[in-house]
Motif scaffolding. Sequence first.
Motif: not given
Length: 157
Positions: A21-27, A74-77, A131-135
């Motif tokens: 779930a968190l790995r989809t957050l950046p896109s 893709p956030l750095p760009q 948003c999301g949580s590693s918890g």
Amino acid sequence: MTGWDTLVVVDVQSGFLTTEALRTLPSRIGDFIRQDRPATVVATVYRNDALAPCRLLSGWAGCADAADLELAAPLPQLVDVVHVKNTYGCSDLTATGRTLVVGVDTDVCVTVVAAGLFDAGVDVHVALDLCGSSGGPSAHRAGGVVLQRILGAERLV
């Protein structure tokens, strides 16, 4: 959810993207930035260095390696400014106008950053769906409850 002057992306970095779930957050955040085009996009990155309270007081040693600190693609760009911090909050963060906060962890850094901006008089909102949580989901929901108490329900979008 449009017309934001400042978008604050909290700790969307490799070291915290521990679940699918968190790995989809950046896109999803990247798509939001491209669609909404906030005037300024600010990101924070948490570095658990030798002076970090998490390391000193709780002994947690995660997010200390360079690989853990990389802002996720893709956030750095898409980001204008990056603030590296070693605390939950970010005291040198400045935001102007209507400000939206997104990122990781809802129940920790997102809450502390949003509360700090609110205390500074910033017109701050939080997009819980970005948003999301590693918890896990229960920690994310708990963060939402606390944010509602701090900011008010109308500031959660």
